[in-house]
Scaffold this motif. Structure first.
Motif: not given
Length: 266
Positions: A7, A14, A56-58, A126-127
């Motif tokens: 990420p 997260h 999602s941090g992306h 994704l997290t």
């Protein structure tokens, strides 16, 4: 590949405990599964796509790339019901294909559900790193360590299998092996890869099993963990955020229904 999944920024999603997130996701899956109101499932899909983009941090280009198959998922899930479903109000018919108002709404309802499932699952994946997930399952859900460490070891072995496949392919090229392209040749040439990879996989699995038995991974007795898994205020933040998303979807479906269909069941 590993860099693609790292990420860009870390948020409370997260930092939340994986077990708490897993329980929330199972509850969301059940809610999505038993939702028959078309407007509600449409806004659920919209809300969770937005959560996926912003939490999602992306980076946006990565999320856009990962979400590209969602269109295929929607078309594959909805097309069969739209083209062959039952209904009284016929819009168009040709042979076995019959599109009715009822089948169309049920088809897009299934498509919205499929995309919602994919968004919820992808947000969790994704997290949540796999290592923290299994450590949380061992400490909070009492998953036996022998199963958890077996899963983690199997995940670690996947890149090795891919590396062995590359080595095997290069070795066959150097030895002048025939090309595997073309009809039955491709099927017959699989044995050049399957047998060596299967043998290596059995040997590696045996070594891992011996190593785990040597280190007493038999599930008996108390164990200490290098990564402690604790609940925190981030878990409350995640629960409130997910509840707010569901509440917003329900409120929007009542105030601004785009389809006006209360129940898609025929």
């Amino acid at each position: 590949m590993n860099d693609l999944l790292i990420p860009h920024r870390v948020n409370p999603f997260h930092r939340a405990n994986p077990v708490a997130k897993l329980i929330c996701m199972i509850a969301l899956f059940m809610l999505t599964l038993f939702t028959h109101r078309l407007d509600f499932i449409f806004y659920q899909m919209t809300c969770f796509l937005l959560l996926l983009v912003f939490f999602s941090g992306h980076r946006l280009w990565k999320i856009s790339l990962i979400m590209t198959p969602f269109l295929i998922v929607f078309l594959a899930s909805s097309s069969t019901m739209i083209l062959f479903g039952k209904g009284d109000t016929i819009w168009w018919a040709w042979g076995l294909i019959q599109i009715s108002q009822e089948s169309f709404y049920r088809g897009i309802h299934i498509g919205f559900k499929a995309v919602t499932f994919a968004s919820e699952g992808l947000l969790f994946v994704l997290t949540t790193p796999s290592v923290t997930l299994f450590y949380a399952l061992m400490q909070k859900a009492k998953l036996p360590p022998k199963f958890a460490y077996s899963f983690m070891a199997s995940i670690r072995l996947l890149p090795m299998v891919w590396e062995e496949l590359q080595i095997r392919r290069n070795a066959l090229k150097i030895r002048g092996a025939r090309s595997l392209r073309g009809g039955m040749k491709w099927i017959g040439g699989l044995k050049l890869y399957i047998v060596p990879l299967l043998v290596q996989g059995i040997r590696r699995a045996h070594r891992v099993a011996v190593a785990m038995e040597t280190k007493a991974f038999d599930g008996k007795g108390r164990r200490s963990y290098y990564y402690p898994s604790e609940y925190s205020r981030n878990d409350c933040w995640v629960v409130l955020l997910l509840c707010a998303a569901v509440g917003a979807a329900l409120l929007m479906s009542v105030l601004l229904p785009p389809f006006g269909v209360a129940d898609v069941r025929y």
